[in-house]
Design an enzyme around this catalytic site. Structure first.
Site, PDB file in Angstrom:
ATOM      1  N   LYS A  94      -9.427  26.011 -39.882  1.00 14.00           N
ATOM      2  CA  LYS A  94      -9.298  25.300 -41.164  1.00 14.00           C
ATOM      3  C   LYS A  94      -8.116  25.863 -41.956  1.00 14.00           C
ATOM      4  O   LYS A  94      -7.274  25.137 -42.445  1.00 14.00           O
ATOM      5  CB  LYS A  94     -10.607  25.434 -41.945  1.00 14.00           C
ATOM      6  CG  LYS A  94     -10.597  24.726 -43.269  1.00 14.00           C
ATOM      7  CD  LYS A  94     -11.956  24.780 -43.937  1.00 14.00           C
ATOM      8  CE  LYS A  94     -11.848  24.280 -45.366  1.00 14.00           C
ATOM      9  NZ  LYS A  94     -13.102  24.338 -46.096  1.00 14.00           N
TER      10      LYS A  94
ATOM     11  N   GLU B 254      -8.243  36.386 -35.834  1.00 12.26           N
ATOM     12  CA  GLU B 254      -8.730  36.258 -34.454  1.00 12.26           C
ATOM     13  C   GLU B 254      -8.091  35.045 -33.780  1.00 12.26           C
ATOM     14  O   GLU B 254      -7.569  35.128 -32.668  1.00 12.26           O
ATOM     15  CB  GLU B 254     -10.264  36.080 -34.433  1.00 12.26           C
ATOM     16  CG  GLU B 254     -11.059  37.305 -34.838  1.00 12.26           C
ATOM     17  CD  GLU B 254     -11.421  37.315 -36.308  1.00 12.26           C
ATOM     18  OE1 GLU B 254     -10.689  36.690 -37.116  1.00 12.26           O
ATOM     19  OE2 GLU B 254     -12.433  37.949 -36.655  1.00 12.26           O
TER      20      GLU B 254
ATOM     21  N   GLY C  93     -16.112  24.970 -43.208  1.00 14.21           N
ATOM     22  CA  GLY C  93     -15.966  25.373 -41.805  1.00 14.21           C
ATOM     23  C   GLY C  93     -17.230  25.159 -40.993  1.00 14.21           C
ATOM     24  O   GLY C  93     -17.214  24.566 -39.909  1.00 14.21           O
TER      25      GLY C  93
HETATM   26  O1  F6P Z   1     -16.135  33.872 -41.220  1.00 11.64           O
HETATM   27  C1  F6P Z   1     -15.592  33.265 -42.321  1.00 11.64           C
HETATM   28  C2  F6P Z   1     -14.956  31.942 -42.020  1.00 11.64           C
HETATM   29  O2  F6P Z   1     -14.203  31.587 -43.119  1.00 11.64           O
HETATM   30  C3  F6P Z   1     -15.954  30.850 -41.688  1.00 11.64           C
HETATM   31  O3  F6P Z   1     -16.542  30.284 -42.787  1.00 11.64           O
HETATM   32  C4  F6P Z   1     -15.104  29.927 -40.905  1.00 11.64           C
HETATM   33  O4  F6P Z   1     -15.886  29.019 -40.211  1.00 11.64           O
HETATM   34  C5  F6P Z   1     -14.364  30.901 -40.030  1.00 11.64           C
HETATM   35  O5  F6P Z   1     -14.113  32.002 -40.883  1.00 11.64           O
HETATM   36  C6  F6P Z   1     -13.094  30.412 -39.412  1.00 11.64           C
HETATM   37  O6  F6P Z   1     -12.148  30.041 -40.368  1.00 11.64           O
HETATM   38  P1  F6P Z   1     -10.916  29.125 -39.997  1.00 11.64           P
HETATM   39  O7  F6P Z   1     -11.435  27.833 -39.467  1.00 11.64           O
HETATM   40  O8  F6P Z   1     -10.146  28.981 -41.261  1.00 11.64           O
HETATM   41  O9  F6P Z   1     -10.119  29.843 -38.932  1.00 11.64           O
END
Ligand code: F6P
Length: 547
Positions: A207, A213, A267
Site C-alpha cells: 500500500k 521487508e 491494508g
Molecule cells: O504491519 C503494519 C502494516 O502497516 C499493515 O497494516 C500492513 O498490512 C502491512 O504493514 C504492509 O504494509 P504495506 O502494504 O504498506 O507494505
C-alpha cells in the site's frame, strides 16, 4: 459516544444479567428447550450459523442488542457504507465495502464518487489476469508466465495468500503461485530456487511502497531477474499494487504496470482491491468476481438485517459477552477444511491489528478489555495439539468451527469422518462429562472401584464451553467472500462498541523505528548507541558470532 461505557445503562444492565446468568449450564438450557439449536441459528445464502452453543438466553441477547443500539452501531454502519471518515485518527474513509459493491449507487468521499475508479482498476485486473492466463502477456523472452510471485507483507500478503490457498481447486492447471513476505532471506531464497526467470511474474504488493521487508525482497528479486535477463526485462516481469505512484516509479516499475488502490482501503481489508491480483490470475477474474459478490451479499445482510438476525452483529456481541463480562480474552477459529488452513493467520491480523487498541475515540484510555487474542488451525490436526486445553484447561476458549458440507475432495469416507469430528468437538465442549458419567463409563469398561475413584476426575469434563458452528455448502469463491466479510464486520462492530479506531495500526510503528536504529549497529556502521543493558548485550553477542 461517551467514554466509560461501564457506566452506561446498557452496560450496567448487562452486568446485572451476567451476575444472574453466569453459572447457568448450557446442557440444562438444551435440556429445557428442544428447539434451542434451531432458535439460535441463522441462514444466509448457502451458509448456516448455529450459535446455540453459547452461554446465552433471550434475556442475554436482548441486553446485548440494547448495548449495540446504545453504542450507535446502526449509525456507524451507515457512516462506513456512506464513505464518512470513520478512521478518525488517520482522517480517512473506510471503504472496503465499495470494492465489492455490485449495484450502481455512487459513494462519495470529499464530494467525489469513488466507484468509477474502483471499476477501472477491476477492469484492468480482469484484462491483465486474462492476458497472463491466456499467454498473450508473456515474459521478456516470449514464454508464458506460469510462476506468479506475490511480494508483500501483512495485509499485502495474508489476504491474497489465504484466499489463493482457499480457492486452490479453482487454480488454472498450468499456473503456480508463490508468496514472499518475510525479510528472512530464506523466504526469498527458497522461492527463487524453484523458479525460472523467463516464466516468472513478480507482483510487488505494498500500500505504502515503503515497507522495508517488501522493498528489500523486491530488490533481491529484481536483481535475480536482471542478472538473468537484463534490465529491459523488468517491464515484462514486474507489476506493482500500491497507493503510492511516486515510490512505484522510483522502484523502476512504470505506471502502466501499476494497479492502484486508495487510502480508504486499509491494508488488512485490501484483498478485494488490486491486492487481489494474484487471486485473479490463479482462479480467473470470474471467480474473483464471485468472491466479491459473496462479500457483497454479506455487506447487504449486515447493512440491512435487524440486530436479532444479523450474523456479524451477533458474532460481535457474543465476543463482547465473553471478553467483557466473563473476562475471557481469547478465542479460536478452527476451519475443518484443509484449503482454509491459513484463515486463522489472516484473521489474526484482521482482528488483532484492528482491535488491539487501548485509547478511545474520545482520546481517553479504555477502562475495559478490547481486542482478544485469536489463534487457530485446521481441524482435525489441532484436535491432536491444543484441544486438550480447550476441553480441560483452566481457561475457557470460545471457538468458531467452520466446515463445508461438501468437500472438493470427496474421497472414500474422509469427509463424513471430518464432519463427525467437528460436530463432536462442539458437542463435547458444550456438554462435557460429569464425574458420575465418567464413573459409569469406567465401571462399564470393567474398572475396579479403586481405579474408578483414582481416574474419575481426570476423565471428567466441565463442559459449558462455548462455540459457534458455521457451515457452508462448499467453500467456493462466493462462500469465501461471505466468510471474510462476516469477520470484517464482526471486528468492526466490536470496535464500535469499544469506541476505538479499528482502522489505524500505530502499534506496529515503535518496533519498526527501533529496528532502524539497531540496523547500523549490526551492520557495523554505528557504534555505542544507547540501549538498555539487555539489548546492548544481545547486539554485542550476535556481532561477535557474525564476525
Ligand atoms: O504491519 C503494519 C502494516 O502497516 C499493515 O497494516 C500492513 O498490512 C502491512 O504493514 C504492509 O504494509 P504495506 O502494504 O504498506 O507494505
Amino acid at each position: 459516544m461517551m467514554f466509560g461505557q461501564k457506566k452506561s445503562k446498557a452496560w450496567r444492565n448487562l452486568e446485572c444479567v451476567y451476575r444472574r446468568f453466569k453459572d447457568t449450564q448450557m446442557r440444562d438450557l438444551f435440556a429445557a428447550d428442544r428447539m434451542r439449536g434451531e432458535r439460535y441459528s441463522l441462514k444466509l445464502e448457502n451458509m448456516l450459523l448455529d450459535y446455540s452453543k453459547n452461554r446465552i438466553n433471550d434475556t442475554v441477547m436482548q441486553a446485548l442488542f440494547a448495548l449495540a443500539e446504545e453504542r450507535g452501531v446502526r449509525d456507524k454502519i451507515k457512516a462506513m457504507f456512506g464513505g464518512q471518515k470513520i478512521n478518525q485518527t488517520e482522517n480517512r474513509a473506510v471503504l472496503h465495502v465499495a470494492l465489492r459493491k455490485q449495484d450502481n449507487e455512487p459513494i462519495y468521499v470529499d464530494g467525489h464518487d469513488v466507484m468509477p475508479q474502483i471499476r477501472n482498476v477491476l477492469n484492468k485486473m480482469r484484462d491483465f489476469s486474462e492476458a497472463v492466463r491466456l499467454g498473450t502477456f508473456t515474459g521478456y523472452t516470449g514464454k508464458k508466465l506460469t510462476n506468479i510471485v506475490n511480494i508483500g507483507i501483512g495485509g499485502s500478503d495474508l489476504g491474497p495468500f489465504m484466499a489463493t490457498e482457499a480457492l486452490r481447486p479453482y487454480w488454472a492447471k498450468d499456473i503456480k503461485c508463490y508468496f514472499i513476505s518475510n525479510i528472512d532471506g530464506t523466504a526469498c531464497a527458497e522461492v527463487l530456487n524453484k523458479l525460472d526467470p523467463e516464466t516468472t511474474l513478480f507482483i510487488v504488493a505494498s500500500k505504502t511502497f515503503t515497507t522495508i521487508e517488501t522493498l528489500t525482497n523486491a530488490h533481491t528479486c529484481r536483481h535475480w531477474l536482471t542478472d538473468a535477463l537484463g534490465e529491459h526485462a523488468v517491464s515484462k516481469h514486474f507489476v506493482a499494487l500500491s497507493t503510492n505512484k511516486a515510490e512505484v516509479e522510483k522502484f523502476g516499475i512504470n505506471s502502466d504496470n501499476m494497479f492502484e488502490f486508495w487510502d480508504f482501503v486499509g491494508g488488512r481489508y485490501s484483498m478485494w482491491s488490486a491486492i487481489g491480483l494474484i487471486i485473479c490470475i490463479a482462479v480467473g477474474y470470474k471467480n474473483f468476481e464471485r468472491m466479491l459478490q459473496g462479500a457483497y451479499a454479506m455487506d447487504k445482510h449486515f447493512a440491512t438485517a435487524d440486530f436479532a438476525h444479523n450474523i456479524p452483529v451477533i458474532l460481535a456481541l457474543l465476543g463482547i459477552w465473553y471478553n467483557n463480562f466473563y473476562n475471557i480474552h481469547r478465542y479460536a477459529v478452527i476451519p475443518y477444511d484443509q484449503y482454509l488452513q491459513y484463515l486463522p493467520n489472516y484473521l489474526q491480523q484482521l482482528d488483532m491489528e484492528s482491535n488491539g487498541k487501548s485509547i478511545t475515540l474520545d482520546n481517553e484510555p479504555v477502562d475495559y478489555a478490547t481486542g482478544p487474542v485469536l489463534f487457530g488451525g485446521a481441524g482435525t490436526d489441532v484436535q491432536h495439539s491444543f484441544f486438550q486445553l480447550l476441553h480441560q484447561g483452566t481457561g475457557i476458549v470460545p471457538v468458531d468451527f467452520i466446515i463445508p458440507a461438501i468437500s472438493h475432495n470427496e474421497i472414500g469416507n474422509h469427509h463424513p469422518i471430518l464432519i463427525s469430528n467437528i460436530l463432536a468437538q462442539g458437542e463435547a465442549l458444550m456438554h462435557g462429562k460429569t464425574e458420575k458419567e465418567a464413573s459409569a463409563e469406567l465401571e462399564k469398561a470393567g474398572k475396579s472401584k479403586s481405579e474408578i475413584a483414582r481416574l474419575k476426575k481426570y476423565k471428567s469434563f466441565s463442559g459449558n464451553r462455548p462455540s459457534n458452528t458455521i457451515i457452508f455448502k462448499k467453500i467456493d469463491p462466493f462462500a469465501l467472500g461471505q466468510l471474510i466479510a462476516m469477520y470484517e464486520h464482526k471486528v468492526f462492530v466490536q470496535g464500535v462498541i469499544w469506541n476505538i479506531d479499528s482502522f489505524d495500526q500505530f502499534g506496529v510503528e515503535l518496533g519498526k523505528q527501533m529496528a532502524l536504529n539497531i540496523l547500523p549497529e549490526i551492520e557495523g556502521t554505528a557504534f555505542g548507541v544507547e540501549h538498555d543493558s539487555s539489548t546492548t548485550g544481545l547486539i554485542n553477542y550476535i556481532k561477535k558470532i557474525r564476525k
